[in-house]
Design a protein around this motif. Sequence first.
Motif, PDB file in Angstrom:
ATOM      1  N   LEU A  38       0.963  -0.973  -0.071  1.00  0.00           N
ATOM      2  CA  LEU A  38       0.031  -0.094  -0.029  1.00  0.00           C
ATOM      3  C   LEU A  38       1.012   1.248  -0.139  1.00  0.00           C
ATOM      4  N   VAL A  58      -5.857   5.107   1.752  1.00  0.00           N
ATOM      5  CA  VAL A  58      -5.523   3.891   2.402  1.00  0.00           C
ATOM      6  C   VAL A  58      -6.079   4.204   3.794  1.00  0.00           C
ATOM      7  N   TYR A  95      -7.593  -4.130  -3.625  1.00  0.00           N
ATOM      8  CA  TYR A  95      -7.912  -2.711  -3.950  1.00  0.00           C
ATOM      9  C   TYR A  95      -8.527  -2.470  -5.209  1.00  0.00           C
ATOM     10  N   ASP A 103      -6.893  -0.744   5.624  1.00  0.00           N
ATOM     11  CA  ASP A 103      -5.683  -1.727   5.671  1.00  0.00           C
ATOM     12  C   ASP A 103      -5.972  -2.302   7.185  1.00  0.00           C
TER      13      ASP A 103
END
Lengths: 489, 176
Positions: A38, A58, A95, A103
Motif C-alpha cells: 500500500l 488507504v 484494491y 488496511d
Amino acid sequence: MQIMTELLKKPWFLGSLVVIFVAVVLWNIPIEKRKYGLSQGSLVTDYTGLLPQHVERVVKAENRDDMQRIVKEANRNGQKISVAGLQHSQGGHTYYKDGVVLDMRTFNKVLEIDERKKTIRVEAGASWEDVQEAIQPHGLALKVTQSQSIFTIGGSLSVNAHGRDIRFGSMAETVKEMTLLTPSGEIKNITRDDPDEWMKYVFGGYGLFGVILDVTLELTENDVYTIHTGNLKTDQYESYINELLNHRNTAMHYARVSVAPSTFLDDMVVVNYDYTEKQDHKTVLKKEQGVQLSKLALDVGRQGGDLEDLFWGTQKRYIGSLDGKEITRNNVMRSESTFMEYTKPGRIEVLQEFFVPVHAYKDYINDLKQVIPANDRNDDFKVHNITVRYAAKEDFTTLNYAKEDMLGLVVLIQHGLKEEEIANATSLIQSWTNLTLEHGGTYYLPYYRYQTKEQFRSSYPGWEEFEEEKLRKDPNNVFQNMFYEYYVK
Amino acid sequence: MSHKSARYLPLVVTVGQVVIFPYYIIWLKQVSLTFTLFAWFFASFSFAAAWGYRIYQTKKNKDHSYLFIIYAGMGSVYILIGCIKNSYEFLPYVVLPLQVVLGVLQGYFRAWHSDQDTYHLHAVHHYLIVGFMMIGFSFLKIISPVVFITIFGLLLLICGFWEFIRRGKLNVPKKV
Ligand SMILES: Cc1cc2nc3c(=O)[nH]c(=O)nc-3n(C[C@H](O)[C@H](O)[C@H](O)COP(=O)(O)OP(=O)(O)OC[C@H]3O[C@@H](n4cnc5c(N)ncnc54)[C@H](O)[C@@H]3O)c2cc1C
C-alpha cells in the motif's frame, strides 16, 4: 595486551581478521525483499506488483466505529471499499481503482483465549504468527492454516486457505463465530447456524461481503509429531495418500514433485507428521532458519537444466535428513518464506495452484507432461517447484475449490514481464487450467488471473449464486476489488 | 615532468578520494539493503585498510612500491562500480569484496604517502583544495553518483598509467 599489540602489527593477522569479518558479513547479508503493497507511491500493488492501481486513500483500520462510518458513507456517496490484509493475494484482490483501501494490519488484537474450550477470539488483521505467539504458551495450536504464518486471519478466511493439515477439514469449518461489518454498515455477530448464511459467502468471499472484524477459532493441542519422509514415483502417490488418510497415524502431510529435467514429474518426496501422543508447552516457535542456504539452493535450481537436477537432489537429501526428527504442530505451520524472495528486474515469480481429484492424480500428471516442458532452461516460462497438498472435500462455501477430496499442486512459476512473455505465460497457464478442468479439477483464486472468465465459470459453478447473493447483500456494490471486476462484474 | 608527477599524483589521488567520498557514500547507501549492512560495508573497508597499511609498512623493499598498480587497481574498482546495475539482486555480494579491495589499496597508498617528504605539505593543500572543490560541486546538480565515481575511476587509471611511465623513465637510466 602486549600480545594483542604485537598481533595487530602482523599483516597476516589483519588479513585473517578481514577474511573472518567478510565471511560473517556474507553470511548475514539480508535477502532483498520485493517491494509491494500500500505504500508504493501513488499506486498500490499486491505481492506480485503486476496490477498497479491508483486508489483514493488507504485507511488504517483501528476501531470498529471508524470502519462502520466509512462503510455507511460509502453507501451514501457511491465510494468503493476494498479490504487488505497482508496482501499476499496476487490478483488485485485488495484494491480497486480510485477506491478506499481498509488496511486491516493494525486491527490485530488477541481478544480472548479460552484454554478449556480451546478457542481464541482475535481481530481479523492479526497474522497467524500473532495467534501462534498468543496460544503457544497455553499448549494450543491452530487446526488449519497455510504452511506459513505470514498471512492475516481475515485474508486467509476470505480465500478459505488450506495447508498441511489432513484431519480437520477446511479452514472455514474451524470458525465458531465471527463479528462482521456488513456491506450496509451493520456490525453483526454471526454463528454457524446463522439463518442468513453469511459465513457461506464471507469465507472464500474475497472481501466482497463486508469486513471480518474478529473471529473465534477452534484450536487443538500443540501436539508433537515425528517426521517421516520417503521417496515415491508419481504413479504410486494416489494409493499412498489413500492409505495415509485411512490407515496411518498421520496428522499433517505434504509432498513435492520433481520439476528437474531428468526426473520430471516422475519423482516425488513425501513428508508426514505422525502423532506421538506427546504434547508440548515449552518448545519455542521457530524462527526462519538457514534462509541464506535455502535461497542459494533455490537460486541454483532457478538456473534450470543440470543445475535443477542438482537442486532436486539436494532437496531430496535435505528432506531425507529430517526423517525421524520431532516437531511441534505450531512449528509445522510456520515454514520459511523469505528464501523465496526474487527481485530480478524485468522478471517475476508467481504462484498458481491447481486442484485435481485424488483419483485423477496419476493420469493428470501424465498428461501434464504434454503441457509443460521437462527442461525449461532456455525458456522464458519456468516452473521451479511443485508442492502437493491434500484438500478435503468442502461444500460449505460458495466458491469452493474442493468439490471432492482434492490434491492441490502449488506451482512456483517464473516468467518475464515483456508483453509477449506475459502472453506466453498466460497461454501456458490457460492450457494447464484446461487440462485441470478436463480431469475434474479447479484452480485457486487468490493468485494472478491468467485464466479466462470461461475457465473461472467452469471451475466455480457457484459463481452465479455468489453474484446474486452479492447483489442482495451489497446492493450498492460497496465492496469491490480488481479480482471481482475481472471475473464477474 | 617525472619529478612533478611524483609531487602531484598523490595529491590528485588524495583530493579525489575525499571529493568522491560523499558520492561513494550515496551509492553505497543505495546498494545496502539496510543500515546495518551499510555499516558493515564500511567496517570491512576499514579493517582492509588497516591490513593494506601494514602490508606497506612491513614491506622490505620500499623502492619498489608498485604505486601504478595501486592507482590502477583503485581506478578499476571505481569504474567497475560505475558499470554495475543498481537493481542487481546480489549486489551486496559484489560490493563486499570491492570494499575490501578498495580498503587494502587505500591503506597501502596512505602508508606509502605518509612516508614521502611531501606528505605534510600535501595534507594542507588537500584540505584546501577539497574545500574549494566541494563549494564548486555544491552548484552542480548530481545526475547520479555513479557518473562521478566512474570519472574518478578513469582519472585514477590515467594516474596509474602516468606513474607506470614515470617509473619506466626513472628506471631506464638506472639500468644503463
Ligand atoms: C508465498 C505464499 C504462500 C502461500 N501459501 C499458501 C498456502 O499454503 N495455502 C493457501 O491456501 N494459500 C496460500 N497462499 C495464498 C494466501 O493464503 C492468500 O493470498 C491469503 O489471502 C493471504 O492472506 P493475506 O493476509 O495476505 O490476505 P490479502 O491478500 O491481504 O487479502 C486476501 C483477500 O482477503 C480479503 N480480506 C483480507 N482481510 C479481510 C477482512 N478482515 N475481512 C474481509 N476480507 C478480507 C481481501 O479483500 C482479499 O480479497 C500463499 C501465498 C503466498 C504469496
